[in-house]
Scaffold this motif. Structure first.
Motif, PDB file in Angstrom:
ATOM      1  N   UNK A   4     -48.832  -0.940 127.106  1.00 22.12           N
ATOM      2  CA  UNK A   4     -49.017   0.081 128.287  1.00 22.12           C
ATOM      3  C   UNK A   4     -47.912   0.920 128.502  1.00 22.12           C
ATOM      4  N   UNK A   5     -48.261   1.797 129.163  1.00 22.35           N
ATOM      5  CA  UNK A   5     -46.960   2.863 129.671  1.00 22.35           C
ATOM      6  C   UNK A   5     -46.121   2.453 130.510  1.00 22.35           C
ATOM      7  N   UNK A   6     -44.853   2.900 130.689  1.00 19.93           N
ATOM      8  CA  UNK A   6     -44.136   2.337 131.860  1.00 19.93           C
ATOM      9  C   UNK A   6     -44.673   2.582 133.037  1.00 19.93           C
ATOM     10  N   UNK A   7     -45.269   3.576 133.455  1.00 23.52           N
ATOM     11  CA  UNK A   7     -45.834   4.034 134.715  1.00 23.52           C
ATOM     12  C   UNK A   7     -46.718   2.880 135.146  1.00 23.52           C
ATOM     13  N   UNK A   8     -47.546   2.523 134.020  1.00 23.30           N
ATOM     14  CA  UNK A   8     -48.539   1.387 134.507  1.00 23.30           C
ATOM     15  C   UNK A   8     -47.914   0.075 134.772  1.00 23.30           C
ATOM     16  N   UNK A   9     -46.776  -0.324 134.101  1.00 29.57           N
ATOM     17  CA  UNK A   9     -45.940  -1.405 134.320  1.00 29.57           C
ATOM     18  C   UNK A   9     -45.381  -1.192 135.925  1.00 29.57           C
ATOM     19  N   UNK A  10     -44.816  -0.076 136.282  1.00 30.70           N
ATOM     20  CA  UNK A  10     -44.176   0.325 137.447  1.00 30.70           C
ATOM     21  C   UNK A  10     -45.321   0.070 138.692  1.00 30.70           C
ATOM     22  N   UNK A  11     -46.582   0.660 138.231  1.00 35.83           N
ATOM     23  CA  UNK A  11     -47.714   0.486 139.043  1.00 35.83           C
ATOM     24  C   UNK A  11     -48.150  -0.797 139.436  1.00 35.83           C
ATOM     25  N   UNK A  12     -48.266  -1.741 138.578  1.00 38.63           N
ATOM     26  CA  UNK A  12     -48.372  -3.126 138.701  1.00 38.63           C
ATOM     27  C   UNK A  12     -47.282  -3.835 139.559  1.00 38.63           C
ATOM     28  N   UNK A  13     -45.990  -3.370 139.441  1.00 42.69           N
ATOM     29  CA  UNK A  13     -45.009  -3.913 140.463  1.00 42.69           C
ATOM     30  C   UNK A  13     -45.063  -3.367 141.828  1.00 42.69           C
ATOM     31  N   UNK A  14     -45.413  -2.025 141.940  1.00 45.53           N
ATOM     32  CA  UNK A  14     -45.518  -1.609 143.159  1.00 45.53           C
ATOM     33  C   UNK A  14     -46.733  -2.090 143.878  1.00 45.53           C
ATOM     34  N   UNK A  34     -37.748  -1.853 147.917  1.00 47.72           N
ATOM     35  CA  UNK A  34     -38.139  -3.208 147.508  1.00 47.72           C
ATOM     36  C   UNK A  34     -38.240  -3.433 146.138  1.00 47.72           C
ATOM     37  N   UNK A  35     -38.721  -2.416 145.429  1.00 48.44           N
ATOM     38  CA  UNK A  35     -39.244  -2.437 143.828  1.00 48.44           C
ATOM     39  C   UNK A  35     -38.175  -2.134 143.055  1.00 48.44           C
ATOM     40  N   UNK A  36     -37.155  -1.212 143.566  1.00 49.00           N
ATOM     41  CA  UNK A  36     -35.871  -0.933 142.811  1.00 49.00           C
ATOM     42  C   UNK A  36     -36.499   0.250 141.881  1.00 49.00           C
ATOM     43  N   UNK A  37     -37.644   0.985 142.154  1.00 47.52           N
ATOM     44  CA  UNK A  37     -38.106   2.128 141.401  1.00 47.52           C
ATOM     45  C   UNK A  37     -37.713   3.479 142.229  1.00 47.52           C
ATOM     46  N   UNK A  38     -37.476   4.440 141.492  1.00 51.39           N
ATOM     47  CA  UNK A  38     -37.034   5.845 141.955  1.00 51.39           C
ATOM     48  C   UNK A  38     -38.333   6.170 142.835  1.00 51.39           C
ATOM     49  N   UNK A  39     -37.685   6.871 144.177  1.00 52.88           N
ATOM     50  CA  UNK A  39     -38.937   7.322 145.093  1.00 52.88           C
ATOM     51  C   UNK A  39     -39.847   8.237 144.481  1.00 52.88           C
ATOM     52  N   UNK A  40     -39.156   9.149 143.395  1.00 55.03           N
ATOM     53  CA  UNK A  40     -40.424  10.213 143.031  1.00 55.03           C
ATOM     54  C   UNK A  40     -41.324   9.563 142.226  1.00 55.03           C
ATOM     55  N   UNK A  42     -42.369   6.226 142.874  1.00 50.14           N
ATOM     56  CA  UNK A  42     -43.247   5.514 143.740  1.00 50.14           C
ATOM     57  C   UNK A  42     -43.914   6.831 144.456  1.00 50.14           C
ATOM     58  N   UNK A  43     -43.756   7.555 144.617  1.00 46.25           N
ATOM     59  CA  UNK A  43     -44.583   8.635 144.947  1.00 46.25           C
ATOM     60  C   UNK A  43     -45.768   9.108 144.470  1.00 46.25           C
ATOM     61  N   UNK A  44     -45.421   9.399 142.923  1.00 49.51           N
ATOM     62  CA  UNK A  44     -46.324   9.802 142.021  1.00 49.51           C
ATOM     63  C   UNK A  44     -47.189   8.517 141.788  1.00 49.51           C
ATOM     64  N   UNK A  45     -46.931   7.377 141.804  1.00 51.03           N
ATOM     65  CA  UNK A  45     -47.573   6.207 141.414  1.00 51.03           C
ATOM     66  C   UNK A  45     -48.701   6.062 142.944  1.00 51.03           C
ATOM     67  N   UNK A  46     -47.898   6.143 144.085  1.00 51.96           N
ATOM     68  CA  UNK A  46     -49.013   5.989 145.171  1.00 51.96           C
ATOM     69  C   UNK A  46     -50.096   7.263 145.322  1.00 51.96           C
ATOM     70  N   UNK A  47     -49.661   8.253 144.693  1.00 57.39           N
ATOM     71  CA  UNK A  47     -50.502   9.469 144.713  1.00 57.39           C
ATOM     72  C   UNK A  47     -51.760   9.167 143.688  1.00 57.39           C
TER      73      UNK A  47
END
Length: 133
Positions: A4-14, A34-40, A42-47
């Motif tokens: 899976x892509x990195x964003x999907x991995x990060x999305x699961x963490x989020x 809290x997740x140690x992810x960059x704010x941009x 996190x914003x992209x994933x939340x969208x």
């Protein structure tokens, strides 16, 4: 390698971070910290997660984000689909007519069986389960 892509991995963490504290709205900045992810990121994933109705947002001074439904009703397949699109190992796993050798292919049916097994496995794991150590 299939991954899976990195964003999907990060999305699961989020999503896990949101599921661990459902009692309040959480800001993008709080989630990034809290997740140690960059704010941009996190914003992209939340969208993207909001577009899939997995996350709800509230605007304003006391706004933030929360899950769109209980963690027990969100599967890993939901998250993967929201961030990657339809779960498909091969083009013919989900669409007809996307391959030049489709009419002569002897393995298409087997790829569908494999694809269905992977999708079923991802649908069997909930966000609630992902929160457990």
């Amino acid at each position: 390698m299939f991954k899976l892509g990195k964003l999907t991995d990060y999305g699961t963490v989020l999503m896990t971070a949101l599921a661990l504290d459902t009692s309040r709205l959480q800001t993008a900045q709080d989630l990034a910290t809290r997740t140690h992810l960059a704010l941009p990121t996190v914003a992209k994933l939340l969208k993207l997660l909001g577009k899939a109705q997995l996350v709800e947002s509230t605007r304003g001074a006391h706004g933030g984000y929360r899950l769109g439904r209980p963690p027990a009703r969100i599967t890993v397949a939901d998250i993967v689909s929201a961030l990657e699109g339809p779960i498909a190992l091969t083009q013919c796993s989900i669409h007809l007519g996307g391959c030049g050798i489709e009419s002569h292919c002897g393995v298409r049916a087997n790829w569908r069986i494999i694809n269905d097994a992977i999708r079923s496995a991802l649908e069997a794991v909930t966000l609630e389960q992902m929160c457990r150590p």
